[in-house]
Write a protein that holds these residues in place. Structure first.
Motif, short mmCIF file in Angstrom:
data_model
loop_
_atom_site.label_atom_id
_atom_site.label_comp_id
_atom_site.label_asym_id
_atom_site.label_seq_id
_atom_site.Cartn_x
_atom_site.Cartn_y
_atom_site.Cartn_z
N ALA A 63 19.56 -19.84 -24.73
CA ALA A 63 19.26 -21.25 -24.98
C ALA A 63 20.36 -21.99 -25.71
CB ALA A 63 17.95 -21.35 -25.76
N GLY B 68 17.57 -29.63 -22.62
CA GLY B 68 18.12 -28.40 -23.19
C GLY B 68 17.53 -28.11 -24.56
N PHE B 71 14.02 -26.96 -24.37
CA PHE B 71 14.03 -25.56 -23.97
C PHE B 71 14.25 -24.66 -25.19
CE2 PHE B 71 16.90 -22.09 -22.26
CZ PHE B 71 15.85 -21.25 -21.97
N ASP B 75 11.63 -22.09 -26.65
CA ASP B 75 12.11 -20.71 -26.59
C ASP B 75 11.86 -20.01 -27.93
OD1 ASP B 75 13.20 -18.79 -24.97
OD2 ASP B 75 15.25 -19.13 -25.65
#
Lengths: 161, 122
Positions: A63, B68, B71, B75
């Motif tokens: 990520a 992003g 995410f 995550d």
């Protein structure tokens, strides 16, 4: 055996880290960062911290590097052009030396002379117990930090329109 | 096959090494035996047979960055779910409440992004 693997991986990490800050191509820099993070994951595996190692792979390699590449692509800097040098090398050197000094002093003062015995792998079970019974407040603060990052990004993205 | 914690990772390392060796071997052999003819056109970016125009670098929209970051946030949340799921049956209600608060705070961020309409792809 462990020491040998540690030495090889550590040498690779140092090599990749040096290349990371000296490379002239930003995307190559991102690739070297990936190598450094992967090496750190292997070090975690060597220290029997299995879960942390795979979290490193998931979150950092999966990520954070993606986020970094998107951040890179947001800039107008063409690949391989040094026009993006902001001429702040002395200041950057002072800041990085200060950070290095502070963190190494803290680590030195806290763990000086201690030896750690790795007997059995740290399981997710012990980690879960620690997080959800001993470190509940830091755990909840993590969500607040993530929320702040998210709100900040939303505000930045909105401003453009 | 070696047993134990390090044994298992040794097996993994062996297969990773074999994989690297295979790729390096085939590519190296190809480089060794293939004929080399230098032509400038060969080094152009292939774009459906048409000569490419402009550079390969363009500034992307900030929207991508936002997705992003979303995410990354979720995550990290998923990472915390693993140890939570493992100890859930031992800690019971307390762990459940802790996780609900954690996800609730993150859901606030998602709701904010939703309300501000940054999740819509125009």
């Amino acid at each position: 055996m462990q020491q040998v693997v540690f030495g090889i991986v550590a040498a690779l990490i140092v090599f990749a880290a040096v290349r990371l800050v000296t490379t002239r191509n930003l995307v190559h820099g991102a690739l070297y960062l990936l190598a450094v993070l992967a090496g750190a994951a292997i070090l975690f595996l060597l220290f029997l911290a299995e879960f942390v190692a795979w979290v490193q792979v998931l979150v950092y390699i999966g990520a954070v590097v993606v986020l970094l590449l998107f951040g890179l692509m947001l800039t107008r800097a063409p690949i391989g052009n040094m026009a993006l040098d902001s001429q702040t090398r002395p200041l950057a050197a002072v800041v990085s030396l200060a950070i290095f000094g502070i963190t190494s002093t803290i680590v030195w003062k806290t763990f000086k002379g201690q030896t750690v015995h790795f007997s059995k792998p740290n399981t997710v079970d012990t980690l879960g117990r620690a997080i959800f019974s001993q470190y509940v407040l830091p755990f909840e603060i993590v969500s607040v930090v993530l929320l702040a990052a998210l709100v900040g990004a939303v505000v930045l993205a909105r401003k453009e329109e | 096959m070696p047993k134990g914690y390090f044994g298992e990772y040794l097996t993994l390392a062996f297969f990773a090494g074999m994989m690297l060796l295979l790729v390096a071997g085939t590519l190296g052999l190809n480089k060794l035996v293939s004929p080399k003819v230098h032509r400038d056109e060969k080094y152009l970016t292939y774009e459906c047979g048409v000569d490419p125009v402009g550079g390969g670098w363009s500034q992307t929209q900030i929207r991508y960055y936002l997705f992003g970051l979303l995410f990354v946030v979720f995550d990290v949340e998923a990472v915390f779910l693993f140890p939570w799921a493992v100890v859930f049956d031992k800690l019971g209600t307390a762990a459940f409440v802790e996780m609900v608060i954690f996800i609730g705070i993150l859901a606030l961020g998602l709701a904010y992004a939703w309300r501000k309409k940054v999740l819509e792809w125009l």
